[in-house]
Design a protein around this motif. Structure first.
Motif, PDB file in Angstrom:
ATOM      1  N   TRP A  23      30.006  40.202  36.902  1.00  0.00           N
ATOM      2  CA  TRP A  23      30.050  38.668  36.726  1.00  0.00           C
ATOM      3  C   TRP A  23      31.609  38.420  36.784  1.00  0.00           C
ATOM      4  O   TRP A  23      31.860  37.272  37.360  1.00  0.00           O
ATOM      5  N   ALA A  24      32.429  39.122  36.584  1.00  0.00           N
ATOM      6  CA  ALA A  24      33.772  38.692  36.728  1.00  0.00           C
ATOM      7  C   ALA A  24      34.207  38.433  38.029  1.00  0.00           C
ATOM      8  O   ALA A  24      34.776  37.700  38.625  1.00  0.00           O
ATOM      9  N   PHE A  25      33.729  39.448  38.932  1.00  0.00           N
ATOM     10  CA  PHE A  25      33.805  39.499  40.321  1.00  0.00           C
ATOM     11  C   PHE A  25      33.347  38.094  41.022  1.00  0.00           C
ATOM     12  O   PHE A  25      33.795  37.545  41.757  1.00  0.00           O
ATOM     13  N   VAL A  26      31.964  38.074  40.674  1.00  0.00           N
ATOM     14  CA  VAL A  26      31.270  37.222  41.429  1.00  0.00           C
ATOM     15  C   VAL A  26      31.590  35.584  40.780  1.00  0.00           C
ATOM     16  O   VAL A  26      31.728  34.804  41.851  1.00  0.00           O
ATOM     17  N   VAL A  27      31.875  35.390  39.711  1.00  0.00           N
ATOM     18  CA  VAL A  27      32.276  34.021  39.088  1.00  0.00           C
ATOM     19  C   VAL A  27      33.465  33.670  39.804  1.00  0.00           C
ATOM     20  O   VAL A  27      33.708  32.444  40.297  1.00  0.00           O
ATOM     21  N   ILE A  28      34.519  34.511  39.980  1.00  0.00           N
ATOM     22  CA  ILE A  28      35.822  34.238  40.332  1.00  0.00           C
ATOM     23  C   ILE A  28      35.872  34.201  41.842  1.00  0.00           C
ATOM     24  O   ILE A  28      36.184  33.311  42.557  1.00  0.00           O
ATOM     25  N   SER A  29      35.275  35.260  42.686  1.00  0.00           N
ATOM     26  CA  SER A  29      35.739  35.327  43.886  1.00  0.00           C
ATOM     27  C   SER A  29      34.583  34.631  44.809  1.00  0.00           C
ATOM     28  O   SER A  29      34.809  34.163  45.782  1.00  0.00           O
ATOM     29  N   MET A  30      33.560  34.303  44.109  1.00  0.00           N
ATOM     30  CA  MET A  30      32.259  33.640  45.043  1.00  0.00           C
ATOM     31  C   MET A  30      32.052  32.380  44.396  1.00  0.00           C
ATOM     32  O   MET A  30      31.218  31.608  44.979  1.00  0.00           O
ATOM     33  N   GLY A  31      32.574  31.997  43.194  1.00  0.00           N
ATOM     34  CA  GLY A  31      32.206  30.695  42.532  1.00  0.00           C
ATOM     35  C   GLY A  31      33.695  29.942  42.566  1.00  0.00           C
ATOM     36  O   GLY A  31      33.642  28.701  43.221  1.00  0.00           O
ATOM     37  N   ILE A  32      34.627  30.381  41.994  1.00  0.00           N
ATOM     38  CA  ILE A  32      35.745  29.623  41.837  1.00  0.00           C
ATOM     39  C   ILE A  32      36.660  29.600  43.100  1.00  0.00           C
ATOM     40  O   ILE A  32      36.916  28.559  43.411  1.00  0.00           O
ATOM     41  N   ALA A  33      36.772  30.490  43.660  1.00  0.00           N
ATOM     42  CA  ALA A  33      37.487  30.613  45.018  1.00  0.00           C
ATOM     43  C   ALA A  33      36.992  29.494  45.974  1.00  0.00           C
ATOM     44  O   ALA A  33      37.719  28.650  46.630  1.00  0.00           O
ATOM     45  N   PRO A  34      35.622  29.731  46.275  1.00  0.00           N
ATOM     46  CA  PRO A  34      35.201  28.820  47.406  1.00  0.00           C
ATOM     47  C   PRO A  34      35.242  27.073  46.917  1.00  0.00           C
ATOM     48  O   PRO A  34      35.545  26.381  47.751  1.00  0.00           O
ATOM     49  N   LEU A  35      35.293  27.059  45.545  1.00  0.00           N
ATOM     50  CA  LEU A  35      35.636  25.563  45.225  1.00  0.00           C
ATOM     51  C   LEU A  35      36.780  25.335  45.494  1.00  0.00           C
ATOM     52  O   LEU A  35      37.205  23.920  45.941  1.00  0.00           O
ATOM     53  N   ARG A  94      34.289  40.939  20.751  1.00  0.00           N
ATOM     54  CA  ARG A  94      35.031  41.725  21.661  1.00  0.00           C
ATOM     55  C   ARG A  94      34.656  41.906  22.908  1.00  0.00           C
ATOM     56  O   ARG A  94      35.119  41.628  23.842  1.00  0.00           O
ATOM     57  N   THR A  95      32.998  41.979  22.873  1.00  0.00           N
ATOM     58  CA  THR A  95      32.460  41.808  24.238  1.00  0.00           C
ATOM     59  C   THR A  95      32.838  40.753  24.912  1.00  0.00           C
ATOM     60  O   THR A  95      33.096  40.636  26.089  1.00  0.00           O
ATOM     61  N   LEU A  96      32.494  39.365  24.368  1.00  0.00           N
ATOM     62  CA  LEU A  96      32.857  38.139  25.003  1.00  0.00           C
ATOM     63  C   LEU A  96      34.364  38.074  25.609  1.00  0.00           C
ATOM     64  O   LEU A  96      34.672  37.440  26.516  1.00  0.00           O
ATOM     65  N   ALA A  97      35.132  38.234  24.443  1.00  0.00           N
ATOM     66  CA  ALA A  97      36.776  38.318  24.949  1.00  0.00           C
ATOM     67  C   ALA A  97      37.016  39.344  26.134  1.00  0.00           C
ATOM     68  O   ALA A  97      37.833  38.893  26.998  1.00  0.00           O
ATOM     69  N   LEU A  98      36.329  40.331  26.247  1.00  0.00           N
ATOM     70  CA  LEU A  98      36.539  41.278  27.449  1.00  0.00           C
ATOM     71  C   LEU A  98      36.161  40.673  28.549  1.00  0.00           C
ATOM     72  O   LEU A  98      36.655  40.686  29.664  1.00  0.00           O
ATOM     73  N   GLY A  99      34.914  40.009  28.462  1.00  0.00           N
ATOM     74  CA  GLY A  99      34.213  39.414  29.637  1.00  0.00           C
ATOM     75  C   GLY A  99      35.024  38.240  30.460  1.00  0.00           C
ATOM     76  O   GLY A  99      35.517  38.282  31.460  1.00  0.00           O
ATOM     77  N   VAL A 100      35.719  37.336  29.211  1.00  0.00           N
ATOM     78  CA  VAL A 100      36.631  36.396  29.803  1.00  0.00           C
ATOM     79  C   VAL A 100      37.819  36.894  30.328  1.00  0.00           C
ATOM     80  O   VAL A 100      38.369  36.393  31.183  1.00  0.00           O
ATOM     81  N   GLY A 101      38.415  37.971  29.561  1.00  0.00           N
ATOM     82  CA  GLY A 101      39.654  38.513  30.002  1.00  0.00           C
ATOM     83  C   GLY A 101      39.563  39.167  31.434  1.00  0.00           C
ATOM     84  O   GLY A 101      40.591  39.029  32.327  1.00  0.00           O
ATOM     85  N   LEU A 102      38.466  39.793  31.560  1.00  0.00           N
ATOM     86  CA  LEU A 102      38.379  40.383  33.170  1.00  0.00           C
ATOM     87  C   LEU A 102      38.200  39.214  34.024  1.00  0.00           C
ATOM     88  O   LEU A 102      38.927  39.336  35.257  1.00  0.00           O
ATOM     89  N   MET A 103      37.627  38.097  33.607  1.00  0.00           N
ATOM     90  CA  MET A 103      37.721  37.055  34.692  1.00  0.00           C
ATOM     91  C   MET A 103      39.080  36.244  34.926  1.00  0.00           C
ATOM     92  O   MET A 103      39.373  36.078  36.240  1.00  0.00           O
ATOM     93  N   LEU A 104      39.922  36.106  33.901  1.00  0.00           N
ATOM     94  CA  LEU A 104      41.203  35.746  33.891  1.00  0.00           C
ATOM     95  C   LEU A 104      41.956  36.520  34.663  1.00  0.00           C
ATOM     96  O   LEU A 104      42.948  36.288  35.584  1.00  0.00           O
ATOM     97  N   GLY A 105      41.897  38.005  34.525  1.00  0.00           N
ATOM     98  CA  GLY A 105      42.684  38.834  35.122  1.00  0.00           C
ATOM     99  C   GLY A 105      42.346  39.040  36.440  1.00  0.00           C
ATOM    100  O   GLY A 105      43.242  38.888  37.438  1.00  0.00           O
TER     101      GLY A 105
END
Length: 464
Positions: free
Chosen positions: A45-57, A251-262
């Protein structure tokens, strides 16, 4: 400003992107709160949200796309719908994983690790970390070259008589990548052993020595200076997942958000390590999302363009990726990485672009094959995440960590290019896990036979 990426009444293209982002955020949050999310889901989801969601916007808002190709516009709706459908199929596969039957909740069915298995894993970690040094210096290029840019490292190989101009691309790839793979494998196994011993209260004496060696090898050969960003960040993620336990919801949620931000901020900025030119500015902010780092939507659209003009590849892309070790001199019909096919069809000069995994499935097998494959990937990911969370001290968790880390490269694609790095990493970690657990089971079997023999002798003596 970021909050103006989408108007109050979004267009259809923006609606597709928003739906994809919402699905990803919902799945990560719900998975974290239910304690089901693991490294596989978080990296997906880090890849999909950022690369295929945020980037096209961002690209739609600014009217700037990675490649100038106005004719691809007719396929954008198809590309977005395919991406959303693939993400839904993945989610369905993930959430429909059957619960374990009563009495089978634990996956650690093997023998307890009596030290033999751990020693074998430490031996593999030490061997890999040590082997990286002579391999990295075997071409006459010193260790210092590993702390220069990628362009400088290639120039160092050329000075040593190994160059692309001489047709030695395979030799360069091996010299660059093999020490890095060994360093990543050694660091991943060592990180998991340190974490496991700390969690179970076992002594760290020998583990610390191996961990220091593995860390040194990792810093030298897997740093982002002389490696591609995908390889460098995959290595960091593997060590992170192996060493940090997802034992709490926070910790799980923080890591998920951190991956997206990274992926949104750090990954594009790391392009500064590619060359030594101070005049080549690295795009930042919204401009970073209009570079080829985020060309996934356009390349998915190019897959539709390819199929429309040349037809499906009928499984050849996936088969060629799976059998990547077979040279083209033997297999004349072996496919090039799929981005080479789509970019050649579009007339692009640059061929080394991305090709998202679901677009490769579409090239190979159309809509039905894509949805089936993504559903299967979701199911497998759920199984790996469940095993990772149920027993993070089991060596299998290190295998999940390595698989999740290299997964981002497969998602971005093309698989034909990424498998050369991912397969050896996964294969070596899997080999270490199987070898160490086999040793523990054999020792447990011997101990069991000894106890049974001892019990029988005692019984006979008592009868006498």
């Amino acid at each position: 400003m970021w909050w103006w990426l989408c108007p109050l009444v979004p267009s259809l293209t923006q609606t597709f992107a928003l739906a994809l982002i919402a699905l990803g955020v919902l799945h990560v949050v719900s998975g974290s709160l239910s304690e089901k999310a693991g490294p596989m889901m978080l990296t997906f989801w880090a890849f999909v949200v950022i690369s295929m969601g945020i980037a096209p916007l961002v690209q739609y808002k600014n009217g700037v796309f990675p490649k100038i190709d106005s004719q691809l516009g007719v396929y954008y709706y198809d590309a977005q719908f395919l991406t959303l459908a693939a993400a839904v199929a993945y989610t369905v596969g993930y959430v429909t994983l059957p619960a374990r039957k009563p009495g089978h909740e634990s996956v650690h069915t093997g023998a307890p690790d009596d030290g033999r298995g751990a020693n074998r894993r430490l031996a593999v970690a030490a061997a890999c970390s040590l082997a990286a040094f002579p391999l990295g210096a075997s071409s006459g290029v010193g260790i210092a070259a590993r702390f220069q840019s990628r362009d400088s490292l290639i120039a160092s190989y050329a000075d040593a008589g190994i160059s692309y101009a001489a047709g030695q691309s395979i030799q360069i790839a091996i010299l660059k990548m093999l020490p890095t793979i060994l360093a990543i494998v050694g660091a991943t196994i060592a990180a998991h052993e340190v974490s496991s011993r700390r969690a179970t209260g076992r002594p760290l004496t020998s583990t610390t020595t191996v961990a220091v060696l593995a860390t040194t090898s990792f810093v030298v050969f897997a740093n982002p200076l002389s490696n591609t960003r995908y390889i460098a960040f995959s290595g960091l993620l593997a060590v992170l997942f192996a060493g940090v336990r997802l034992t709490t919801r926070r910790r799980t949620l923080a890591l998920g958000v951190g991956l997206m931000l990274g992926l949104a901020a750090i990954y594009p900025a790391a392009a500064a390590f590619k060359n030594d030119s101070p005049n080549e500015a690295v795009p930042t902010g919204q401009a970073a999302f209009t570079t080829v780092d985020f060309d996934g939507l356009q390349q998915t659209a190019s897959a539709f363009s390819y199929v429309n003009t040349r037809g499906h590849t009928n499984g050849n892309i996936a088969l060629s990726g799976a059998l990547f070790l077979i040279p083209r001199s033997i297999w004349e019909g072996k496919s090039l990485p799929s981005s080479y096919l789509t970019t050649e069809a579009r007339g692009y000069l640059v061929r080394n672009l991305s090709q998202p995994l679901w677009s490769e499935f579409y090239l190979d097998a159309g809509w039905v094959g894509t949805l089936a494959a993504m559903g299967l990937i979701g199911q497998v990911s759920a199984r790996l995440d469940r095993r990772y969370r149920e027993d993070p001290n089991h060596p299998f968790a290190a295998l999940v960590a390595a698989t999740a880390a290299v997964q981002i490269g497969f998602l971005r694609g093309p698989m034909g290019a990424q498998v050369v790095f991912a397969a050896p990493v996964i294969g070596l970690v899997l080999g270490a896990v199987l070898w160490s657990t086999a040793g523990s089971k054999q020792a447990a079997a011997r101990d069991g036979r000894t106890r049974r023999t001892g019990s029988a002798s005692t019984t006979i003596a008592g009868i006498r």
